[in-house]
Write an enzyme that holds these catalytic residues in place. Structure first.
Site, PDB file in Angstrom:
ATOM      1  CE  LYS A  78      -4.003   1.861   2.559  1.00 43.82           C
ATOM      2  NZ  LYS A  78      -4.935   1.659   3.677  1.00 43.82           N
ATOM      3  CB  SER A 153      -8.308   3.375   2.555  1.00 40.92           C
ATOM      4  OG  SER A 153      -7.459   2.777   3.520  1.00 40.92           O
ATOM      5  CB  SER A 177      -8.488   0.459   5.419  1.00 35.85           C
ATOM      6  OG  SER A 177      -9.222   1.638   5.228  1.00 35.85           O
TER       7      SER A 177
HETATM    8  N1  GLN Z   1     -13.544   3.432   5.744  1.00 36.23           N
HETATM    9  C1  GLN Z   1     -12.982   3.867   6.973  1.00 36.23           C
HETATM   10  C2  GLN Z   1     -12.737   5.349   6.934  1.00 36.23           C
HETATM   11  O1  GLN Z   1     -13.006   5.937   5.948  1.00 36.23           O
HETATM   12  C3  GLN Z   1     -11.755   3.087   7.299  1.00 36.23           C
HETATM   13  C4  GLN Z   1     -10.471   3.674   6.858  1.00 36.23           C
HETATM   14  C5  GLN Z   1      -9.274   2.863   7.236  1.00 36.23           C
HETATM   15  O2  GLN Z   1      -9.376   1.795   7.846  1.00 36.23           O
HETATM   16  N2  GLN Z   1      -8.120   3.388   6.906  1.00 36.23           N
HETATM   17  O3  GLN Z   1     -12.295   5.939   7.866  1.00 36.23           O
END
Ligand code: GLN
Length: 470
Positions: A78, A153, A177
């Site tokens: 990532k 994400s 995420s």
């Molecule tokens: N979808 C969640 C958010 O927007 C999780 C993001 C994450 O785990 N980095 O905060």
């Protein structure tokens, strides 16, 4: 031709060892797939030019008899995890042209094993989002249906695996995420116990919530990666000692708790519910005992997360000022430089969360929002601790619905935030949670999520392997 679809880490290791193909052949096979598929899927922001060279080094290691399980295994990383000398940008314009000056601890550990880094993957900017639509570099499409998102994400890492563009991947999980994209792409995704894996070298989003973790095609593979990247690290004072993980293996049949009351809402897709019921039946057939558990305050998880997370985001992202790295815009004076740079460099969702977080932390509101959210976080954690007195694992769907269409939720932040309803609790409580593939809705993969008490990853691996018949 290497059968990439059915390949696992163990199998690749045995194949290379027995000379069926080399690590270079394996990397080349993935690079071929990437060439064909990445222009459409957009999983990778960059494919590393020296991937084959890295694989050559792995072959040398095999020949010397010094290979370990991860030697020569192609990884997708990532874009918020630092690899020395390479670009890293959290898919944000503000970090354009930033090159990492050191290796994240997890990268150092993978390098030690001789893993091959294929490239860096797309994500929602600074890991904020659930679809990669917040990336400054375009959306990642779901390899199972290119009209749909791969999740976020860490959507790029998930799609890279699902399109056979890597054999393993790393993501970060602050509120789901890793687990949500894993479930959208038919993969295993693990968010370990808070402190199990060093956060040194991951760009911070919410420091009390962030964990780096693996994406893999099997639970066994996820376990191999976890065992490699975990461990105490002097560069992350929140890491916990390895001994926490020594005694938790068990041969007894486990008890699974279902928070029934939480699953009653009409916001859950009916295929997801049906698949969830079937998954429970499967566990019963495997000899698991199923019990109802009460988590009286679990409905507060999402609002609590969306107070604590932006508060931490606003503080963590204050370091991006355009003075040394990445984008810089000139303003009238020093302060104005910041406004110009941050206004131009951050996307809409990042700005929304920085504003929200700054508001939450401002005097007068700090007590009303941040402190209350923290108090509730403690209450939710103790609800889970109480439930874990009678069960070993708590089971929910990973997401309320399968992968949604590109564009479907992007103009409605609350709809997007609701995606995280099942995943944020593990980050708030610090408990480990894994998403495993559990079936399909049409052509779209579905996933179930298992949570355990701190340090009990072994239980998740055991139940996951039994469920998937590994
Ligand atoms: N979808 C969640 C958010 O927007 C999780 C993001 C994450 O785990 N980095 O905060």
């Amino acid at each position: 031709m290497i059968d990439l679809k059915n390949l696992t880490i163990k199998k690749a290791h045995e194949d290379i060892k027995s000379g069926k193909y080399s690590a270079v052949d394996l990397t080349k096979a993935y690079l071929e797939e990437i060439k064909k598929k990445n222009p459409e899927i957009n999983a990778y922001l960059e494919v590393f030019k020296d991937a084959e060279e890295q694989a050559q080094a792995a072959d040398t290691r095999f020949k010397a008899g010094a290979a370990t399980l991860l030697t020569g295994i192609p990884f997708a990383i990532k874009d918020n995890i630092l690899i020395k000398g390479r670009r890293a940008g959290s898919a944000s314009k503000i970090l354009e042209n930033y090159h990492a000056t050191y290796d994240a601890t997890v990268i150092e550990k993978l390098k030690r094993e001789g893993a091959v880094f294929i490239g860096r993957t797309n994500m929602d900017e600074f890991a904020m989002g659930g679809s990669t639509e917040n990336s400054a570099y375009g959306v990642t499409k779901n390899p199972y249906d290119t009209e749909r998102v791969a999740g976020g994400s860490s959507g790029g890492s998930a799609a890279a695996l699902a399109m056979d563009g890597a054999l393993a991947a790393l993501g970060s999980d602050t509120g789901g995420s890793i687990r949500q994209p894993a479930s959208f792409c038919g993969l295993v995704g693990l968010k370990a116990t808070y402190g199990a894996v060093s956060r040194n070298g991951v760009m911070a989003m919410g420091s009390s919530l962030d964990q780096i973790g693996p994406f893999a095609k099997t639970v066994t593979d996820a376990e191999i990666i976890f065992n490699t990247i975990k461990g105490n690290d002097s560069l992350d004072s929140t890491t916990i000692s390895d001994t926490t993980y020594k005694t938790k293996k068990t041969d007894k049949k486990l008890t699974i708790g279902i928070p029934k009351a939480f699953l009653k809402g009409d916001g859950i897709n009916k295929d997801v519910l049906k698949n969830f019921e079937e998954s429970i039946e499967n566990f019963k057939k495997l000899g698991y005992e199923i019990k109802d558990v009460e988590l009286p305050n679990i409905a507060y998880s999402l609002p609590v997360y969306y107070v604590i997370m932006p508060a931490e985001v606003s503080s963590n992202l204050s370091r991006f000022d355009g003075v040394r790295f990445g984008l810089h815009k000139d303003g009238k004076d020093g302060i104005d430089d910041y406004f110009e740079t941050r206004g131009a460099g951050f996307g809409k969702e990042v700005r929304r969360r920085v504003l929200l977080g700054t508001y939450i932390l401002s005097s007068g509101y700090y007590d009303a929002y941040y402190n209350r959210a923290n108090a509730l976080r403690r209450v939710i954690t103790s609800d889970f601790e109480t439930a874990f007195k009678t069960v070993d694992i708590i089971l929910t769907p990973t997401t309320p619905a399968p992968a949604f269409k590109i564009g479907e939720k992007i103009s409605d932040p609350v709809a997007m935030y609701l995606e995280d309803i099942f995943t944020v609790t593990a980050n708030l409580t610090g408990m480990p949670a894994i998403s495993i593939p559990s079936g399909v809705s049409g052509k779209l993969p579905l996933g179930i999520q298992m949570t355990a008490l701190h340090g009990n990853e072994a239980l998740l691996f055991k139940a996951g392997k039994e469920f998937l018949k590994e």
